[in-house]
Design an enzyme around this catalytic site. Structure first.
Site, PDB file in Angstrom:
ATOM      1  N   GLY A   1      38.849 -31.520  66.478  1.00 17.68           N
ATOM      2  CA  GLY A   1      38.192 -32.508  67.318  1.00 17.68           C
ATOM      3  C   GLY A   1      36.863 -32.041  67.876  1.00 17.68           C
ATOM      4  O   GLY A   1      36.341 -32.612  68.831  1.00 17.68           O
TER       5      GLY A   1
ATOM      6  N   ASP B   1      32.046 -34.515  54.777  1.00 16.81           N
ATOM      7  CA  ASP B   1      32.912 -33.442  55.259  1.00 16.81           C
ATOM      8  C   ASP B   1      33.743 -32.840  54.136  1.00 16.81           C
ATOM      9  O   ASP B   1      33.848 -31.618  53.999  1.00 16.81           O
ATOM     10  CB  ASP B   1      33.855 -33.968  56.350  1.00 16.81           C
ATOM     11  CG  ASP B   1      33.106 -34.562  57.520  1.00 16.81           C
ATOM     12  OD1 ASP B   1      31.869 -34.420  57.567  1.00 16.81           O
ATOM     13  OD2 ASP B   1      33.754 -35.179  58.386  1.00 16.81           O
TER      14      ASP B   1
HETATM   15  P1  ADP Z   1      37.743 -32.991  63.299  1.00 11.29           P
HETATM   16  O1  ADP Z   1      37.940 -33.252  61.854  1.00 11.29           O
HETATM   17  O2  ADP Z   1      36.342 -33.182  63.746  1.00 11.29           O
HETATM   18  O3  ADP Z   1      38.262 -31.666  63.736  1.00 11.29           O
HETATM   19  P2  ADP Z   1      39.533 -35.189  63.492  1.00 11.29           P
HETATM   20  O4  ADP Z   1      39.974 -36.035  64.622  1.00 11.29           O
HETATM   21  O5  ADP Z   1      38.919 -35.834  62.321  1.00 11.29           O
HETATM   22  O6  ADP Z   1      38.591 -34.081  64.107  1.00 11.29           O
HETATM   23  O7  ADP Z   1      40.776 -34.370  62.943  1.00 11.29           O
HETATM   24  C1  ADP Z   1      41.604 -33.660  63.840  1.00 11.29           C
HETATM   25  C2  ADP Z   1      43.043 -33.909  63.472  1.00 11.29           C
HETATM   26  O8  ADP Z   1      43.359 -33.218  62.239  1.00 11.29           O
HETATM   27  C3  ADP Z   1      44.018 -33.331  64.467  1.00 11.29           C
HETATM   28  O9  ADP Z   1      44.233 -34.242  65.522  1.00 11.29           O
HETATM   29  C4  ADP Z   1      45.268 -33.157  63.614  1.00 11.29           C
HETATM   30  O10 ADP Z   1      45.933 -34.378  63.429  1.00 11.29           O
HETATM   31  C5  ADP Z   1      44.676 -32.744  62.277  1.00 11.29           C
HETATM   32  N1  ADP Z   1      44.636 -31.273  62.163  1.00 11.29           N
HETATM   33  C6  ADP Z   1      43.547 -30.472  62.122  1.00 11.29           C
HETATM   34  N2  ADP Z   1      43.889 -29.173  62.011  1.00 11.29           N
HETATM   35  C7  ADP Z   1      45.235 -29.139  61.991  1.00 11.29           C
HETATM   36  C8  ADP Z   1      46.218 -28.095  61.903  1.00 11.29           C
HETATM   37  N3  ADP Z   1      45.855 -26.815  61.836  1.00 11.29           N
HETATM   38  N4  ADP Z   1      47.508 -28.455  61.899  1.00 11.29           N
HETATM   39  C9  ADP Z   1      47.881 -29.743  61.987  1.00 11.29           C
HETATM   40  N5  ADP Z   1      47.016 -30.754  62.076  1.00 11.29           N
HETATM   41  C10 ADP Z   1      45.714 -30.478  62.086  1.00 11.29           C
HETATM   42 MG    MG Z   2      37.562 -35.108  60.920  1.00 13.64          MG
END
Ligand code: ADP
Ligand code: MG
Length: 403
Positions: free
Chosen positions: A138, A188
């Site tokens: 996030g 991305d």
């Molecule tokens: P960003 O891609 O900018 O970090 P997003 O909202 O697009 O933000 O994605 C974040 C989401 O991806 C998290 O809320 C979760 O659902 C998922 N996510 C990311 N990393 C992990 C992880 N290590 N384990 C589980 N889910 C993850």
């Molecule tokens: Mg994202």
């Protein structure tokens, strides 16, 4: 999730640990060893923001932070997913029952990849997957794309699908757009799948042609800092859709397929025509931003090709002003990073990613890096904001098999 932007979370240590950790977790969870371990990075975008849904140009680089997956095939139609970074146990799904918008929380990202592969006719018969990631979530650094791409690459290798990296990126984007339901562009996933060490990735998002542009910061005595503001203003959700709709309206009013087709030299005339046609003044601003940022991508490529990395700084500054004043997707925290870094002697800075929080990047002389980081932290403290996470963006490798 992994502690936000903690420099200690950057896997600079023994690469064997990066492999062993997910493999050991897999074995403890599923009772046998995985068939392999894969990694896919998060990214920051150097320049070209809100351009990818306008068929425009972007220039991301991969971070040293990665999502890693230990995976084994299954033949019984079951998909078992686990992440060490979120509470809760193994998520078990039937692959023939996967359908868009079912929920599943975080598991929708890897499950969406399985769904997208099968939709495209690829024979994926089930899998056990153990995930872990050092990409801050996030923070605008694409932890979601890292998750999608690492899953796609692992399944591609294990099931012998033979898909090249850009197609894996497209599968990841389809998972996020159609299955999870997030309307992101292709940048991305392409960055996570295709970036290489020591380079930024120039990508034409219309035809997905790409070029690796040398971006050797340390050879020029420079550093690119990522400053994670650790804020995410709720405003961001609707704003993305509104900007996107505005850009489409602008293109339509100008009789163009997309804003990509508006050349920079014709921008002034086009903006006048747009205003005269009664277009909303916000649409005029959005068009000016998108066409300007496409041009800034071209400028940065020319500077990097000429070896003039320092001169990228003012282009970043101009990009920030455009995102702040024309697209209006910045926020006080991001503006404070840019202003405080500039006052402390940074060469240039801008917000990166979707805005309304998330991260900014700062280009700085290596010798000034600590002073600039200190000045940004002091400015945040003085303004009463939480301490930002600050770490160097070392242009790193894209998705790969580790073991
Ligand atoms: P960003 O891609 O900018 O970090 P997003 O909202 O697009 O933000 O994605 C974040 C989401 O991806 C998290 O809320 C979760 O659902 C998922 N996510 C990311 N990393 C992990 C992880 N290590 N384990 C589980 N889910 C993850
Ligand atoms: Mg994202």
């Amino acid at each position: 999730m992994t502690e936000h932007s903690d420099p200690a979370a950057v896997p600079t240590g023994d690469p064997a640990d990066a492999t062993r950790e997910p493999a050991d977790a897999f074995t403890a969870l599923y009772g046998s060893a995985p068939e392999g371990v894969w990694a896919a990075p998060g990214r920051v975008n150097l320049i070209g923001e809100y351009t990818d849904f306008n068929d425009g140009f972007v220039m991301p680089l991969a971070l040293p932070h990665t999502a890693r997956a230990a995976v084994a095939r299954r033949t019984d139609g079951e998909l078992r997913l686990h992440s060490s970074d979120v509470p809760g146990g193994v998520v078990r799904l039937r692959i023939d029952e996967l359908a868009p918008h079912q929920g599943h929380g975080w598991a929708a990202y890897p499950a969406g990849v399985v769904w997208a592969l099968r939709e495209a006719g690829h024979p994926v018969s089930g899998a056990d997957i153990q995930l872990t990631s050092t990409v801050p979530t996030g923070a605008g650094l694409s932890s979601s794309a890292a998750l999608e791409v690492v899953t796609a690459l692992a399944l591609n290798d294990l099931f012998g699908l033979g898909l090249p990296a850009p197609e894996l990126a497209v599968i990841g984007q389809r998972a996020e757009n159609a299955f999870v339901g997030v309307p992101c562009g292709i940048m991305d996933q392409m960055a996570s799948a295709c970036c290489t060490d020591g380079h930024a990735l120039y990508l034409d998002t219309r035809d997905l042609t790409q070029r690796q542009v040398p971006f050797d910061l340390s050879a020029h005595g420079l550093r690119l800092l990522v400053v994670d503001t650790r804020v995410k203003h709720a405003l961001g959700d609707g704003a993305y859709a509104e900007r996107r709709a505005g850009c489409e309206a602008g293109a339509a009013a100008l009789g163009l397929r997309t804003l990509r087709d508006l050349p920079f030299p014709g921008l002034g005339t086009a903006l006048e025509a747009l205003a005269a046609s009664g277009a909303d003044e916000s649409v005029v601003r959005y068009v000016r931003h998108v066409v300007g940022d496409n041009e800034r991508v071209r400028q940065v490529i020319a500077l990097l090709d000429a070896g003039d990395v320092r001169a990228v700084g003012p282009v970043l500054d101009a990009g920030h002003v455009s995102l702040r004043d024309d697209l209006r997707v910045s926020c006080p925290e991001l503006d404070l990073v840019v202003s405080s870094a500039g006052e402390a002697g940074a060469l240039g800075a801008r917000m990166t990613g979707g805005g309304f929080g998330g991260s900014a990047i700062v280009l700085v002389d290596e010798a000034r890096a600590d002073a600039v980081a200190g000045a940004v932290r002091a400015a945040f403290a003085a303004a009463g904001h939480a301490e930002p996470g600050i770490f160097p963006a070392v242009p790193s490798a894209g998705a790969r098999r580790l073991a």
